[in-house]
Design a protein around this motif. Structure first.
Motif, short mmCIF file in Angstrom:
data_model
loop_
_atom_site.label_atom_id
_atom_site.label_comp_id
_atom_site.label_asym_id
_atom_site.label_seq_id
_atom_site.Cartn_x
_atom_site.Cartn_y
_atom_site.Cartn_z
N LYS A 95 -14.50 73.41 4.49
CA LYS A 95 -15.60 72.45 4.65
C LYS A 95 -16.12 71.99 3.29
N SER A 96 -16.09 72.89 2.31
CA SER A 96 -16.56 72.56 0.97
C SER A 96 -15.56 71.68 0.23
N LEU A 97 -14.27 71.97 0.40
CA LEU A 97 -13.24 71.24 -0.36
C LEU A 97 -12.82 69.94 0.31
N VAL A 98 -12.60 70.00 1.62
CA VAL A 98 -12.11 68.82 2.36
C VAL A 98 -12.97 68.65 3.62
N PRO A 99 -14.20 68.19 3.45
CA PRO A 99 -15.15 68.16 4.57
C PRO A 99 -14.73 67.32 5.77
N GLU A 100 -13.95 66.28 5.54
CA GLU A 100 -13.57 65.39 6.65
C GLU A 100 -12.13 65.61 7.12
N ALA A 101 -11.55 66.69 6.70
CA ALA A 101 -10.16 66.96 7.08
C ALA A 101 -10.09 67.45 8.52
N PRO A 102 -8.96 67.22 9.20
CA PRO A 102 -8.77 67.76 10.55
C PRO A 102 -8.88 69.28 10.52
N LYS A 103 -9.16 69.86 11.66
CA LYS A 103 -9.33 71.31 11.73
C LYS A 103 -8.06 72.05 11.33
N THR A 217 -0.09 78.42 -5.90
CA THR A 217 -0.44 77.19 -6.59
C THR A 217 -1.40 76.39 -5.71
N VAL A 218 -2.58 76.11 -6.25
CA VAL A 218 -3.58 75.31 -5.55
C VAL A 218 -3.71 73.97 -6.26
N ASP A 219 -3.36 72.90 -5.57
CA ASP A 219 -3.52 71.54 -6.09
C ASP A 219 -4.70 70.89 -5.37
N TYR A 220 -5.65 70.41 -6.15
CA TYR A 220 -6.86 69.81 -5.56
C TYR A 220 -7.25 68.60 -6.39
N ASN A 221 -7.42 67.48 -5.73
CA ASN A 221 -7.90 66.31 -6.46
C ASN A 221 -8.89 65.52 -5.64
N GLY A 222 -9.65 64.70 -6.34
CA GLY A 222 -10.66 63.87 -5.70
C GLY A 222 -10.81 62.56 -6.42
N SER A 232 -17.29 64.95 -9.85
CA SER A 232 -17.37 65.76 -11.06
C SER A 232 -16.12 66.63 -11.18
N ALA A 233 -15.44 66.54 -12.33
CA ALA A 233 -14.23 67.34 -12.54
C ALA A 233 -14.58 68.83 -12.56
N ASP A 234 -15.74 69.18 -13.10
CA ASP A 234 -16.14 70.58 -13.15
C ASP A 234 -16.37 71.14 -11.75
N THR A 235 -16.98 70.32 -10.90
CA THR A 235 -17.21 70.76 -9.52
C THR A 235 -15.89 70.96 -8.79
N LEU A 236 -14.97 70.03 -8.99
CA LEU A 236 -13.65 70.15 -8.35
C LEU A 236 -12.92 71.39 -8.85
N ALA A 237 -13.01 71.66 -10.16
CA ALA A 237 -12.34 72.83 -10.73
C ALA A 237 -12.91 74.12 -10.15
N LYS A 238 -14.20 74.16 -9.97
CA LYS A 238 -14.85 75.34 -9.40
C LYS A 238 -14.37 75.58 -7.96
#
Length: 302
Positions: A95-103, A217-222, A232-238
């Motif tokens: 919910k924090s990383l991908v709030p609108e993603a399918p379940k 490996t965790v890939d995360y982008n916004g 915020s890049a820092d928020t995404l990194a956290k």
């Protein structure tokens, strides 16, 4: 000398000669069994040599057997199982990383006990104010110990370094930075950069982690799309670091909370040959260049 005397002497000489011939015949006859006996002894001696040769052959066989039993060995891998990639993160984290993603995440290439990946896409449409896009991918790759390739941990270390290098070498990446991440597995590195796409400017975060013989490996982008501001890049990194730690915990839990050499699970028993599991080229998440793509979901915002 009378004729009678001469005749008797001749008879005596002939008798002596016959006696000598008879003696020689008897001597030769007596020698035959001796030769036979000698031949028999010689035959027995040969049999003994053969037996000795058999013992030597048996000894050689034992040596070969001992050599085979002393074949090179390699330390067993600590982890022999993997959790399901789509189940490694809690609902709260997702919910924090991908709030609108399918379940349910999108399951990628998987091989029970050896590899797995899962991805989630989130598009928060704010109408005229624009949209916020997030994309998350988690991949896991486990290495099995093998006499020709080395220990599972050594193979994982090599692949860990390769994944970092791949993330640092993405075409078009700007402001690339790398830093160590503490408290995550045995080793962890964050690679971050900016990547401009036609849909917008993306902030990419890749966290590569090794725990024992497993690489996560965790890939995360916004990105802020349609005029919305960039995240915020820092928020995404956290958040990416949080996902990496949670995935590492899931790996440990799947293997008896990090116990060395746990009992093989069903998923581990069904895994393929070590040679396949140890092939980095078959990784479900080869490079961060793919993870930096906004995907089809972002394209819909246009």
């Amino acid at each position: 000398m009378s004729e009678g005397t001469m005749q008797r002497r001749a008879e005596r000489d002939q008798g002596a000669q016959r006696a000598k011939r008879l003696h020689r015949v008897l001597v030769c006859a007596a020698a035959v069994p001796v030769m036979l006996i000698a031949s028999g002894c010689s035959s027995d001696s040969g049999s003994g040599d053969s037996a000795s040769g058999g013992d030597e052959a048996a000894g050689a066989g034992a040596t070969v057997s001992a050599s085979e039993s002393a074949a090179p060995t390699v330390q067993a891998a600590a982890y022999n199982s993997l959790p399901e990639a789509c189940g490694v993160l809690s609902k709260k984290t997702l919910k924090s990383l991908v709030p609108e993603a399918p379940k349910s995440g999108k399951k990628g290439t998987a091989e029970a006990g050896t590899r797995g990946s899962c991805s989630w896409s989130s598009l928060d449409n704010n109408g005229v104010k624009g949209s916020q896009f997030r994309w998350l991918n988690v991949s896991l790759l486990r290495f099995e110990s093998d006499t020709s390739r080395g220990t599972g941990e050594a193979q994982a270390q090599k692949y860990y370094a390769q994944q970092i290098q791949d993330a640092q070498s993405v075409a078009g990446a700007k402001n690339t930075k790398s830093q160590a991440v503490s408290g995550t597995g045995d080793a962890a590195t964050l690679v971050r950069y900016d990547l401009k796409k036609k849909e917008g400017a993306f902030k990419q975060q890749t966290v590569v982690t090794r725990v024992e013989n497993v690489v996560v490996t965790v890939d995360y982008n916004g990105a802020g799309l349609a005029g919305d501001k960039a995240p915020s890049a820092d928020t995404l990194a956290k958040l990416a670091g949080q996902a990496a730690r949670e995935t590492v915990s899931a790996v440990s839990a799947a293997n008896g909370e990090g116990a060395a050499n746990p009992a093989p699970s069903e998923s581990a028993a069904g895994s393929k040959a070590p040679s396949k599991s140890a092939s980095p080229s078959a990784s479900p998440s080869k490079s961060a260049s793919k993870s930096a793509s906004p995907s089809k979901s972002a394209a819909k915002t246009g």
